[in-house]
Design a protein around this motif. Structure first.
Motif, PDB file in Angstrom:
ATOM      1  N   LEU A 165       0.863  -1.179   0.000  1.00  0.00           N
ATOM      2  CA  LEU A 165       0.000   0.000   0.000  1.00  0.00           C
ATOM      3  C   LEU A 165       0.903   1.233   0.000  1.00  0.00           C
ATOM      4  O   LEU A 165       0.987   1.963   0.990  1.00  0.00           O
ATOM      5  CB  LEU A 165      -0.921  -0.001   1.225  1.00  0.00           C
ATOM      6  CG  LEU A 165      -1.987  -1.099   1.284  1.00  0.00           C
ATOM      7  CD1 LEU A 165      -2.686  -1.107   2.627  1.00  0.00           C
ATOM      8  CD2 LEU A 165      -3.002  -0.919   0.161  1.00  0.00           C
ATOM      9  N   PRO A 166       1.598   1.472  -1.104  1.00  0.00           N
ATOM     10  CA  PRO A 166       2.613   2.524  -1.113  1.00  0.00           C
ATOM     11  C   PRO A 166       2.068   3.914  -0.851  1.00  0.00           C
ATOM     12  O   PRO A 166       2.714   4.726  -0.193  1.00  0.00           O
ATOM     13  CB  PRO A 166       3.219   2.415  -2.520  1.00  0.00           C
ATOM     14  CG  PRO A 166       2.164   1.742  -3.336  1.00  0.00           C
ATOM     15  CD  PRO A 166       1.472   0.809  -2.412  1.00  0.00           C
ATOM     16  N   ASP A 167       0.871   4.214  -1.343  1.00  0.00           N
ATOM     17  CA  ASP A 167       0.306   5.545  -1.144  1.00  0.00           C
ATOM     18  C   ASP A 167       0.033   5.808   0.337  1.00  0.00           C
ATOM     19  O   ASP A 167       0.342   6.890   0.855  1.00  0.00           O
ATOM     20  CB  ASP A 167      -0.985   5.709  -1.950  1.00  0.00           C
ATOM     21  CG  ASP A 167      -0.734   5.675  -3.452  1.00  0.00           C
ATOM     22  OD1 ASP A 167       0.427   5.886  -3.846  1.00  0.00           O
ATOM     23  OD2 ASP A 167      -1.679   5.433  -4.216  1.00  0.00           O
ATOM     24  N   MET A 168      -0.550   4.816   1.008  1.00  0.00           N
ATOM     25  CA  MET A 168      -0.834   4.975   2.429  1.00  0.00           C
ATOM     26  C   MET A 168       0.457   5.088   3.233  1.00  0.00           C
ATOM     27  O   MET A 168       0.602   5.971   4.088  1.00  0.00           O
ATOM     28  CB  MET A 168      -1.680   3.805   2.959  1.00  0.00           C
ATOM     29  CG  MET A 168      -1.873   3.834   4.477  1.00  0.00           C
ATOM     30  SD  MET A 168      -2.860   2.453   5.118  1.00  0.00           S
ATOM     31  CE  MET A 168      -4.527   3.029   4.727  1.00  0.00           C
ATOM     32  N   VAL A 169       1.394   4.186   2.947  1.00  0.00           N
ATOM     33  CA  VAL A 169       2.659   4.189   3.698  1.00  0.00           C
ATOM     34  C   VAL A 169       3.407   5.504   3.498  1.00  0.00           C
ATOM     35  O   VAL A 169       3.905   6.106   4.452  1.00  0.00           O
ATOM     36  CB  VAL A 169       3.525   2.986   3.271  1.00  0.00           C
ATOM     37  CG1 VAL A 169       4.913   3.089   3.893  1.00  0.00           C
ATOM     38  CG2 VAL A 169       2.853   1.679   3.674  1.00  0.00           C
ATOM     39  N   VAL A 179       6.179   3.786  10.098  1.00  0.00           N
ATOM     40  CA  VAL A 179       5.267   2.767   9.597  1.00  0.00           C
ATOM     41  C   VAL A 179       5.958   1.416   9.527  1.00  0.00           C
ATOM     42  O   VAL A 179       7.056   1.297   8.964  1.00  0.00           O
ATOM     43  CB  VAL A 179       4.717   3.148   8.210  1.00  0.00           C
ATOM     44  CG1 VAL A 179       3.744   2.079   7.718  1.00  0.00           C
ATOM     45  CG2 VAL A 179       4.025   4.506   8.259  1.00  0.00           C
ATOM     46  N   VAL A 180       5.309   0.397  10.082  1.00  0.00           N
ATOM     47  CA  VAL A 180       5.779  -0.984   9.988  1.00  0.00           C
ATOM     48  C   VAL A 180       4.791  -1.738   9.103  1.00  0.00           C
ATOM     49  O   VAL A 180       3.625  -1.895   9.453  1.00  0.00           O
ATOM     50  CB  VAL A 180       5.869  -1.655  11.372  1.00  0.00           C
ATOM     51  CG1 VAL A 180       6.342  -3.105  11.223  1.00  0.00           C
ATOM     52  CG2 VAL A 180       6.784  -0.876  12.296  1.00  0.00           C
ATOM     53  N   GLU A 181       5.247  -2.175   7.944  1.00  0.00           N
ATOM     54  CA  GLU A 181       4.380  -2.931   7.037  1.00  0.00           C
ATOM     55  C   GLU A 181       4.360  -4.398   7.457  1.00  0.00           C
ATOM     56  O   GLU A 181       5.405  -4.996   7.719  1.00  0.00           O
ATOM     57  CB  GLU A 181       4.871  -2.791   5.602  1.00  0.00           C
ATOM     58  CG  GLU A 181       4.850  -1.358   5.089  1.00  0.00           C
ATOM     59  CD  GLU A 181       5.378  -1.246   3.670  1.00  0.00           C
ATOM     60  OE1 GLU A 181       4.687  -1.709   2.738  1.00  0.00           O
ATOM     61  OE2 GLU A 181       6.488  -0.714   3.501  1.00  0.00           O
ATOM     62  N   VAL A 182       3.151  -4.964   7.495  1.00  0.00           N
ATOM     63  CA  VAL A 182       2.967  -6.351   7.937  1.00  0.00           C
ATOM     64  C   VAL A 182       2.404  -7.171   6.777  1.00  0.00           C
ATOM     65  O   VAL A 182       1.201  -7.151   6.514  1.00  0.00           O
ATOM     66  CB  VAL A 182       2.023  -6.424   9.150  1.00  0.00           C
ATOM     67  CG1 VAL A 182       1.912  -7.873   9.644  1.00  0.00           C
ATOM     68  CG2 VAL A 182       2.500  -5.510  10.267  1.00  0.00           C
ATOM     69  N   PRO A 183       3.256  -7.890   6.037  1.00  0.00           N
ATOM     70  CA  PRO A 183       2.790  -8.682   4.889  1.00  0.00           C
ATOM     71  C   PRO A 183       2.229 -10.024   5.343  1.00  0.00           C
ATOM     72  O   PRO A 183       2.912 -11.047   5.323  1.00  0.00           O
ATOM     73  CB  PRO A 183       4.064  -8.860   4.068  1.00  0.00           C
ATOM     74  CG  PRO A 183       5.159  -8.882   5.091  1.00  0.00           C
ATOM     75  CD  PRO A 183       4.727  -7.967   6.212  1.00  0.00           C
ATOM     76  N   VAL A 184       0.963 -10.036   5.757  1.00  0.00           N
ATOM     77  CA  VAL A 184       0.393 -11.258   6.339  1.00  0.00           C
ATOM     78  C   VAL A 184       0.258 -12.393   5.332  1.00  0.00           C
ATOM     79  O   VAL A 184       0.203 -13.554   5.712  1.00  0.00           O
ATOM     80  CB  VAL A 184      -0.966 -10.981   6.987  1.00  0.00           C
ATOM     81  CG1 VAL A 184      -0.810 -10.101   8.211  1.00  0.00           C
ATOM     82  CG2 VAL A 184      -1.918 -10.325   5.998  1.00  0.00           C
ATOM     83  N   TYR A 185       0.125 -12.071   4.078  1.00  0.00           N
ATOM     84  CA  TYR A 185       0.257 -13.096   3.041  1.00  0.00           C
ATOM     85  C   TYR A 185       0.741 -12.399   1.787  1.00  0.00           C
ATOM     86  O   TYR A 185       0.474 -11.224   1.559  1.00  0.00           O
ATOM     87  CB  TYR A 185      -1.038 -13.860   2.770  1.00  0.00           C
ATOM     88  CG  TYR A 185      -2.269 -13.029   2.549  1.00  0.00           C
ATOM     89  CD1 TYR A 185      -2.592 -12.548   1.294  1.00  0.00           C
ATOM     90  CD2 TYR A 185      -3.136 -12.751   3.605  1.00  0.00           C
ATOM     91  CE1 TYR A 185      -3.741 -11.803   1.084  1.00  0.00           C
ATOM     92  CE2 TYR A 185      -4.287 -12.007   3.409  1.00  0.00           C
ATOM     93  CZ  TYR A 185      -4.591 -11.537   2.152  1.00  0.00           C
ATOM     94  OH  TYR A 185      -5.731 -10.801   1.955  1.00  0.00           O
TER      95      TYR A 185
END
Length: 398
Positions: A165-169, A179-185
């Motif tokens: 979600l580059p725009d949000m991040v 921001v910590v991105e969590v790639p759950v899948y």
């Protein structure tokens, strides 16, 4: 899942003809493909499945493990849950790593936001409580809410839903958040590319009327693979023309609309709503003609004659589409011969194909022989302007 013909009686009661009978739908999904296929088949569609991606198992995902450890070590001030299945899978994976209770404690120490009702349900099922969820189920509205509240100096965990979600991040980072991105899948190309390639080939051959997408990565993966095979432009031409791109929502549609492919989407991003949207859209795209005292409706691989479904072989449908482009006007045998598989120069093959077409339609007078010239659809001259659907499916210009 191979192409499956729906069980529809050739001489069924017209009122019982399912709304998607006569249309072939390609499914690109890896997850819930069987559920979607069943819904489509119940409505009369023929389905061909060619998954364009696969899901990396959560327990094997080193990126998720690293993010989970980081959040347990330094709990977030805010956590954004974007999908129910993703949030549940994250907790289950953490439990498998022996960090389940620690993760719940870390997330519970801050504020949790849910993008929609499924994410909210997953949060509450884990024993935690969400503080807010947008009515629109939109990531954009979640971002707006966060920016309005102020995020400078806040540590925010964003659970991704299969793609970045580059725009949000970027927006949160520019506003001063960590921001910590969590790639759950994560999505990766399928291990077996054969079904995806066969689906693409069927689209290019005119055998698919609707291509259904339930995730943005599925659309991106299909286009990327078509590029590798050197058929990307041909695929885009099909998706901009006779093939309808059906998407579950705007996020899914984004990779297609970015390359000028029009899409159809439901108001709510749900599989059931997507199928209902198709029920309304597909019949409206059929070509309708008053021919020899009958009502003729051309669908993808079948025809309705006075409301009764008639399955027509591919060769017959190809001939019928050519005739329907100029209803009432003569089409030469030579031109019709060019539509037959293999081509050739024996015009007797056209006679044989027309005979089979007439037999499939059940009304021989629909296709009229014009001696020494060719064939024509026997358009009713007193019927007025020819009524058509929104599009002539696989039929080119009317």
């Amino acid at each position: 899942m191979q192409a499956v013909e729906p069980l529809v009686d050739q001489n069924s009661d017209p009122a019982a003809v399912p709304p998607l009978a006569g249309f072939t739908v390609g499914i690109t999904a890896a997850r819930r493909a069987e559920e979607l296929g069943t819904m489509l088949e119940r409505r009369g569609a023929t389905v061909q499945h060619g998954p364009t991606l696969r899901i990396v198992p959560l327990a094997d995902d080193t990126e998720l493990l690293a993010s989970t450890r980081a959040l347990v070590a330094r709990p977030p001030d805010i956590t954004v849950a974007t999908t129910g299945i993703g949030f549940r899978g994250w907790i289950e994976a953490a439990e498998g790593w022996g960090m389940g209770e620690d993760l719940l404690a870390a997330l519970g120490s801050g504020t949790l936001l849910a993008r929609g009702p499924k994410a909210r349900g997953a949060i509450r099922a884990s024993g935690l409580t969400d503080a807010w969820s947008p009515p629109s189920e939109s990531s954009a509205e979640v971002l707006e809410y966060l920016l309005d509240a102020g995020v400078e100096g806040r540590r925010i965990a964003v659970q991704l839903h299969g793609e970045p979600l580059p725009d949000m991040v970027e927006a949160l980072t520019l506003a001063g958040a960590e921001v910590v991105e969590v790639p759950v899948y994560r999505w990766v190309p399928p291990a077996d590319l054969g079904p995806m390639d066969r689906l693409t080939d069927t689209v290019l051959a005119g055998g698919i009327d609707i291509l259904a997408f339930t995730s943005a990565p599925a659309a991106a993966s299909l286009l990327a693979r078509a590029g590798e095979r050197g058929v990307r432009e041909e695929l885009l031409t099909a998706l901009r023309g006779p093939v309808l791109a059906l998407c579950v929502g705007p996020v899914t549609a984004a990779p297609l609309e970015a390359v000028d492919v029009p899409t159809v989407q439901p108001q709510r991003s749900r599989l059931g709503a997507m199928v209902r949207a198709l029920e309304a859209e597909a019949p409206a795209r059929a070509r309708r003609l008053p021919v020899a005292g009958h009502r003729l409706e051309l669908r993808g691989h079948a025809v309705l004659v006075d409301g009764a479904l008639r399955t027509v072989p591919p060769t017959g449908m190809a001939l019928l589409r050519v005739l329907a482009r100029r209803p009432g006007r003569v089409v030469s045998r030579a031109e019709l011969l060019g539509t037959l598989p293999g081509g050739g120069d024996d015009e007797h093959a056209v006679e044989t194909a027309v005979a089979r077409l007439r037999a499939a339609l059940g009304e021989p007078k629909l296709v009229q022989t014009v001696v020494k010239r060719g064939y024509r659809l026997a358009l009713d001259p007193a019927a007025g302007p020819v009524p058509v659907g929104g599009h002539c499916v696989h039929g080119g210009a009317p």
